[in-house]
Design a protein around this motif. Structure first.
Motif, mmCIF file in Angstrom:
data_model
loop_
_atom_site.group_PDB
_atom_site.id
_atom_site.type_symbol
_atom_site.label_atom_id
_atom_site.label_comp_id
_atom_site.label_asym_id
_atom_site.label_seq_id
_atom_site.Cartn_x
_atom_site.Cartn_y
_atom_site.Cartn_z
ATOM 1 N N ARG A 1 1.008 -1.614 0.156
ATOM 2 C CA ARG A 1 0.165 0.028 -0.333
ATOM 3 C C ARG A 1 0.561 2.053 -0.076
ATOM 4 N NH1 ARG A 1 -5.734 -0.960 1.348
ATOM 5 N NH2 ARG A 1 -6.081 -3.525 1.005
ATOM 6 N N LEU A 2 0.390 2.081 -0.232
ATOM 7 C CA LEU A 2 1.056 3.309 -0.179
ATOM 8 C C LEU A 2 0.542 4.379 1.335
ATOM 9 C CD1 LEU A 2 0.341 4.283 -4.289
ATOM 10 C CD2 LEU A 2 2.251 3.032 -2.703
ATOM 11 N N GLY A 3 1.941 5.053 1.845
ATOM 12 C CA GLY A 3 1.727 5.375 2.962
ATOM 13 C C GLY A 3 1.652 7.265 2.499
ATOM 14 N N ARG B 1 -3.996 13.341 -0.018
ATOM 15 C CA ARG B 1 -3.924 12.303 1.031
ATOM 16 C C ARG B 1 -2.860 11.937 1.007
ATOM 17 N NH1 ARG B 1 -5.561 6.962 0.174
ATOM 18 N NH2 ARG B 1 -7.339 7.364 0.601
ATOM 19 N N PHE B 2 -2.219 12.070 0.376
ATOM 20 C CA PHE B 2 -0.297 11.472 1.361
ATOM 21 C C PHE B 2 0.608 12.380 2.333
ATOM 22 C CE2 PHE B 2 -1.663 9.850 -2.391
ATOM 23 C CZ PHE B 2 -1.871 8.288 -2.331
ATOM 24 N N LYS B 3 -0.327 13.526 2.712
ATOM 25 C CA LYS B 3 0.519 14.187 3.573
ATOM 26 C C LYS B 3 0.523 13.911 5.283
ATOM 27 C CE LYS B 3 -0.470 18.081 0.945
ATOM 28 N NZ LYS B 3 -1.289 20.105 1.154
ATOM 29 N N VAL B 4 -0.514 12.742 4.964
ATOM 30 C CA VAL B 4 -0.743 12.255 6.655
ATOM 31 C C VAL B 4 -0.804 10.813 6.171
ATOM 32 C CG1 VAL B 4 -2.484 13.691 7.510
ATOM 33 C CG2 VAL B 4 -2.657 11.623 6.774
ATOM 34 N N VAL C 1 -7.238 15.673 5.840
ATOM 35 C CA VAL C 1 -6.369 16.715 6.182
ATOM 36 C C VAL C 1 -5.970 17.448 6.118
ATOM 37 C CG1 VAL C 1 -3.882 16.921 4.256
ATOM 38 C CG2 VAL C 1 -5.280 14.610 4.433
ATOM 39 N N GLU C 2 -7.450 18.397 5.848
ATOM 40 C CA GLU C 2 -8.033 20.100 6.452
ATOM 41 C C GLU C 2 -8.423 20.435 7.210
ATOM 42 O OE1 GLU C 2 -10.304 21.482 2.619
ATOM 43 O OE2 GLU C 2 -8.032 21.159 1.669
#
Length: 192
Positions: free
Chosen positions: A47-49, A128-131, A160-161
């Protein structure tokens, strides 16, 4: 401040204690999985984190041991085992992800980690990839499997926001309602 310091500390402490608490139930569930079907106890998938860094997510295997194409699986899939049905229904199959949280790949709350091919197929925005991805998510407590990808991403962006302790707490508590009452009781489609 919460996002930078306290969220990770809370995630680490929570996952440490959950690993200790879940050890015996994990042994019991592992035996049931082995009795029910051939194959490994675990299911691991890339998966992508955070920052799109790939990692292997850990789950309990809920499907037959046969090789299959990587794709989204729904609750009526014929490959889901008898024990697997209940593991999925009560989210027990997600239990090993406390290891991912402990290691820092995931958080308790955040957007669900996506498959690399979803990123390629839908050209996801980077927000979505900032966290760190989460064990539970705001989309997950608002209908999850009943939402379109576009609706899930809207919730991810909102999360995220607006990330803060109270939002995480609300999602955390609502997750338990979903486990016991089912996702279909909490469908809340965003107005896009």
């Amino acid at each position: 401040m919460y996002e930078l310091y306290f969220k990770r500390l809370f995630d680490w402490l929570f996952s440490f204690f959950m690993i200790l608490i879940l050890f015996i139930p994990f042994i019991i569930v592992s035996i049931l999985i082995k009795i029910d079907s051939k194959g490994s106890i675990f299911f691991m998938q890339e998966r992508l984190g955070k920052n799109k860094i790939p990692f292997n997510v850990y789950k309990l295997r809920t499907m037959s041991h046969k090789k299959r194409k990587i794709e989204q699986v729904y609750k009526n899939d014929a490959e889901i085992t008898g024990v697997g049905y209940y593991l999925r229904r009560f989210k027990i199959d997600e239990m090993p992800q406390v290891i991912n949280i402990f290691l820092g790949d995931m958080a308790i709350i955040g957007p669900r980690p996506c498959l690399p091919n979803v990123l390629e197929k839908y050209n996801l925005d980077d927000y979505r990839f900032k966290v760190r991805p989460g064990l539970s998510s705001i989309a997950g407590v608002n209908g999850s499997i009943y939402l379109s990808w576009k609706e899930k991403w809207w919730y991810d962006k909102y999360y995220v926001e607006n990330l803060n302790f109270l939002l995480d707490l609300k999602i955390f508590l609502k997750t338990f309602l979903i486990i016991f009452q089912g996702e279909d009781k909490f469908i809340n489609k965003p107005k896009l």
